[in-house]
Write a protein that holds these residues in place. Structure first.
Motif, PDB file in Angstrom:
ATOM      1  N   UNK A 100       1.275   6.769  -6.062  1.00  0.00           N
ATOM      2  CA  UNK A 100       0.540   7.559  -5.070  1.00  0.00           C
ATOM      3  C   UNK A 100      -0.929   7.679  -5.437  1.00  0.00           C
ATOM      4  N   UNK A 101      -1.218   7.840  -6.702  1.00  0.00           N
ATOM      5  CA  UNK A 101      -2.608   7.962  -7.143  1.00  0.00           C
ATOM      6  C   UNK A 101      -3.272   6.601  -7.294  1.00  0.00           C
ATOM      7  N   UNK A 102      -2.646   5.712  -8.050  1.00  0.00           N
ATOM      8  CA  UNK A 102      -3.289   4.446  -8.429  1.00  0.00           C
ATOM      9  C   UNK A 102      -3.462   3.479  -7.266  1.00  0.00           C
ATOM     10  N   UNK A 103      -2.548   3.479  -6.301  1.00  0.00           N
ATOM     11  CA  UNK A 103      -2.741   2.617  -5.124  1.00  0.00           C
ATOM     12  C   UNK A 103      -3.913   3.119  -4.284  1.00  0.00           C
ATOM     13  N   UNK A 104      -4.021   4.432  -4.190  1.00  0.00           N
ATOM     14  CA  UNK A 104      -5.098   5.039  -3.399  1.00  0.00           C
ATOM     15  C   UNK A 104      -6.474   4.781  -4.012  1.00  0.00           C
ATOM     16  N   UNK A 105      -6.566   4.877  -5.339  1.00  0.00           N
ATOM     17  CA  UNK A 105      -7.858   4.700  -6.012  1.00  0.00           C
ATOM     18  C   UNK A 105      -8.205   3.229  -6.258  1.00  0.00           C
ATOM     19  N   UNK A 106      -7.222   2.342  -6.114  1.00  0.00           N
ATOM     20  CA  UNK A 106      -7.457   0.931  -6.393  1.00  0.00           C
ATOM     21  C   UNK A 106      -7.251   0.572  -7.862  1.00  0.00           C
ATOM     22  N   UNK A 107      -6.759   1.514  -8.657  1.00  0.00           N
ATOM     23  CA  UNK A 107      -6.483   1.240 -10.066  1.00  0.00           C
ATOM     24  C   UNK A 107      -5.235   0.372 -10.226  1.00  0.00           C
ATOM     25  N   UNK A 108      -4.450   0.262  -9.184  1.00  0.00           N
ATOM     26  CA  UNK A 108      -3.252  -0.579  -9.206  1.00  0.00           C
ATOM     27  C   UNK A 108      -3.188  -1.347  -7.893  1.00  0.00           C
ATOM     28  N   UNK A 109      -2.917  -2.624  -8.004  1.00  0.00           N
ATOM     29  CA  UNK A 109      -2.713  -3.470  -6.830  1.00  0.00           C
ATOM     30  C   UNK A 109      -1.285  -3.979  -6.932  1.00  0.00           C
ATOM     31  N   UNK A 143       0.851  -1.194   0.000  1.00  0.00           N
ATOM     32  CA  UNK A 143       0.000   0.000   0.000  1.00  0.00           C
ATOM     33  C   UNK A 143       0.885   1.241   0.000  1.00  0.00           C
ATOM     34  N   UNK A 144       0.287   2.395   0.177  1.00  0.00           N
ATOM     35  CA  UNK A 144       1.031   3.655   0.102  1.00  0.00           C
ATOM     36  C   UNK A 144       2.148   3.748   1.143  1.00  0.00           C
ATOM     37  N   UNK A 145       2.017   3.040   2.249  1.00  0.00           N
ATOM     38  CA  UNK A 145       3.088   3.060   3.256  1.00  0.00           C
ATOM     39  C   UNK A 145       4.330   2.316   2.759  1.00  0.00           C
ATOM     40  N   UNK A 187       5.609   2.795  -0.272  1.00  0.00           N
ATOM     41  CA  UNK A 187       5.991   3.523  -1.478  1.00  0.00           C
ATOM     42  C   UNK A 187       7.489   3.453  -1.772  1.00  0.00           C
ATOM     43  N   UNK A 188       8.328   3.672  -0.798  1.00  0.00           N
ATOM     44  CA  UNK A 188       9.778   3.665  -1.043  1.00  0.00           C
ATOM     45  C   UNK A 188      10.249   2.274  -1.461  1.00  0.00           C
ATOM     46  N   UNK A 189       9.728   1.254  -0.834  1.00  0.00           N
ATOM     47  CA  UNK A 189      10.093  -0.124  -1.191  1.00  0.00           C
ATOM     48  C   UNK A 189       9.591  -0.459  -2.597  1.00  0.00           C
ATOM     49  N   UNK A 190       8.379  -0.049  -2.924  1.00  0.00           N
ATOM     50  CA  UNK A 190       7.851  -0.268  -4.267  1.00  0.00           C
ATOM     51  C   UNK A 190       8.737   0.386  -5.321  1.00  0.00           C
ATOM     52  N   UNK A 191       9.179   1.594  -5.042  1.00  0.00           N
ATOM     53  CA  UNK A 191      10.044   2.303  -5.994  1.00  0.00           C
ATOM     54  C   UNK A 191      11.403   1.637  -6.141  1.00  0.00           C
ATOM     55  N   UNK A 192      11.954   1.111  -5.045  1.00  0.00           N
ATOM     56  CA  UNK A 192      13.233   0.382  -5.136  1.00  0.00           C
ATOM     57  C   UNK A 192      13.082  -0.832  -6.042  1.00  0.00           C
ATOM     58  N   UNK A 193      12.003  -1.579  -5.855  1.00  0.00           N
ATOM     59  CA  UNK A 193      11.776  -2.767  -6.673  1.00  0.00           C
ATOM     60  C   UNK A 193      11.449  -2.396  -8.114  1.00  0.00           C
ATOM     61  N   UNK A 194      10.712  -1.327  -8.317  1.00  0.00           N
ATOM     62  CA  UNK A 194      10.392  -0.885  -9.676  1.00  0.00           C
ATOM     63  C   UNK A 194      11.673  -0.543 -10.440  1.00  0.00           C
TER      64      UNK A 194
END
Length: 157
Positions: A48-57, A9-11, A13-20
């Motif tokens: 930040x947008x898509x995780x919040x709206x549910x457009x991205x899991x 989830x949004x918390x 974010x930094x880990x998601x970006x490292x993996x991306x």
């Protein structure tokens, strides 16, 4: 230890970006020294947008507390058609397993979890792009070739 899939989830974010960044560098053969600041900033805004709206899991594959893989699915509408009456789509992306853990079921469990999540949200058409290496995995999970697709390029070949 047991492999588990954890929703990000949004918390995270930094880990998601490292993996991306790891995924992008491997898939697109981007050298370690090449600056990706702008691209990663765009990815940050997307998450930040898509995780919040549910457009991205997004999810992480973990053994204990150690992340050994990741994945995501973009959910979006398209015009309904006979092969997708609801018009709800899921595009799997960012499926990645660290090299030392490949061929051990990490990718399979990640994809199964993401497909289940996409279906739970109503996606009837679920697809992805693949490497030759991962092609057998996706075929074994029920994915079929999509004939007739082309990608536009400004510079025709």
């Amino acid at each position: 230890m047991e492999l588990t899939i954890r929703k990000a989830d949004c918390s995270d974010l930094e880990e998601l970006l490292r993996w991306r960044e790891v995924v992008l560098r491997e898939v697109f053969s981007i050298p370690a020294g090449e600056d990706m600041t702008e691209l990663l900033a765009a990815n940050r805004a997307y998450y930040q947008t898509a995780l919040e709206t549910g457009e991205h899991i997004a999810c992480f594959a973990c053994i204990g507390e150690q992340i050994v893989g990741c994945g995501g699915v973009c959910l979006y509408p398209e015009m309904p058609s006979p092969d997708n009456p609801s018009g709800k789509c899921g595009y799997l992306m960012n499926i990645y397993t660290v090299p030392a853990m490949r061929q051990r079921g990490v990718g399979k469990k990640t994809v199964q979890w993401l497909v289940q999540e996409a279906k739970r949200r109503g996606a009837e058409k679920i697809y992805l792009e693949t490497s030759e290496q991962a092609y057998p995995l996706y075929r074994s999970l029920g994915f079929q070739d999509m004939k007739g697709y082309l990608k536009y390029n400004e510079k025709p070949v």
